[in-house]
Design an enzyme around this catalytic site. Structure first.
Site, PDB file in Angstrom:
ATOM      1  N   ASP A   3       0.838  -1.202   0.000  1.00  0.00           N
ATOM      2  CA  ASP A   3       0.000   0.000   0.000  1.00  0.00           C
ATOM      3  C   ASP A   3       0.870   1.248   0.000  1.00  0.00           C
ATOM      4  OD1 ASP A   3      -2.087  -1.723   0.490  1.00  0.00           O
ATOM      5  OD2 ASP A   3      -2.052  -1.358   2.650  1.00  0.00           O
TER       6      ASP A   3
HETATM    7  N1  URA Z   1      -1.247  -5.772   4.180  1.00  0.00           N
HETATM    8  C1  URA Z   1      -1.645  -4.488   4.182  1.00  0.00           C
HETATM    9  O1  URA Z   1      -2.626  -4.152   4.819  1.00  0.00           O
HETATM   10  N2  URA Z   1      -0.936  -3.601   3.473  1.00  0.00           N
HETATM   11  C2  URA Z   1       0.143  -3.917   2.751  1.00  0.00           C
HETATM   12  O2  URA Z   1       0.743  -3.054   2.105  1.00  0.00           O
HETATM   13  C3  URA Z   1       0.550  -5.256   2.749  1.00  0.00           C
HETATM   14  C4  URA Z   1      -0.167  -6.169   3.476  1.00  0.00           C
END
Ligand code: URA
Length: 236
Positions: free
Chosen positions: A105
């Protein structure tokens, strides 16, 4: 060389995975002898025809592999309509057209592999290989052991149970807890959704290891080339 499907030629040249090649083609970013080819399945002869991606000739560059400590605020896509910074912009001096293996993310930091090896990428991402991803999460409040056990065993997220997770509390503060969590699925925002589901939303999230590759003391925003030893850990 006989004629081959354009997407196969792109993937074999280490430009990207087959699926990403199909997108490059349908987005009109690939030319063959100067003509845009946007039809999937078009056949080309790479020995005789000039293939270009975004105007760059398709070189026979070697395969390259990097580990980046992604900072927050960067997207792991290859382009962003909103103009947010791309992780690839951090790979100063890297000439090969590398792409991230999977995603993180925008607000997550940590270990991200980038490569131009489309085959390896597909292998790593295939759920059957159950590649571990370890994260350090700072969550609101103090989850109870029963809540953590629920996450360990798997909880229902969007109608589908998560696979068992390894969870270890590594410290707590007055109003937050630091938790190490290892999962082998790559569902979108999975860790955030898991903690939100037990009422302890994530404040900060960093991926500390991918497969057996640990971030170690690689500074945030920096990258390093994977060593042959690292690659051994990565190849399945
Ligand atoms: N889980 C999440 O919530 N975000 C990420 O970037 C990776 C795994």
């Amino acid at each position: 060389m006989a004629e081959e499907r354009l997407q196969k030629v792109l993937a074999a040249a280490g430009v990207c995975s087959r699926r990403q090649a199909e997108k490059l083609i349908s987005d009109g970013r690939v030319t063959v002898d100067g003509q845009v080819v946007s039809t999937l399945g078009s056949k080309v002869d790479p020995a005789r025809q000039k293939i270009r991606v975004d105007g760059h000739p398709l070189g026979q560059t070697g395969l390259v592999y990097y580990l980046l400590n992604k900072p927050r605020g960067y997207v792991t896509t290859m382009a962003d309509p909103q103009g947010r910074p791309l992780v690839t912009s951090l790979l100063k001096g890297v000439k090969a057209r590398v792409f991230p293996v999977g995603r993180l993310d925008i607000d997550t930091s940590g270990a991200l592999i980038l490569t131009n090896d489309g085959d390896l990428t597909q292998k790593i991402l295939h759920p059957s290989h159950e590649i571990n991803r370890t994260y350090l999460a700072l969550v609101n409040g103090r989850p109870s052991e029963a809540q953590l056990d629920a996450l360990r065993q798997g909880i229902l997220l969007e109608g589908r149970k998560t696979w068992p997770a390894l969870i270890k509390v590594v410290g707590n503060d007055r109003d937050s807890t630091r938790i190490e969590i290892t999962i082998h699925e790559g569902r979108k925002r999975q860790v955030r959704k898991m903690f939100a589901a037990i009422g302890h939303p994530v404040r900060e999230l960093a991926r500390t290891a991918y497969a057996k590759l640990e971030l170690g003391n690689l500074p945030i925003g920096r990258f390093r080339e994977l060593t042959p030893k690292d690659l051994e850990k990565l190849f399945l």
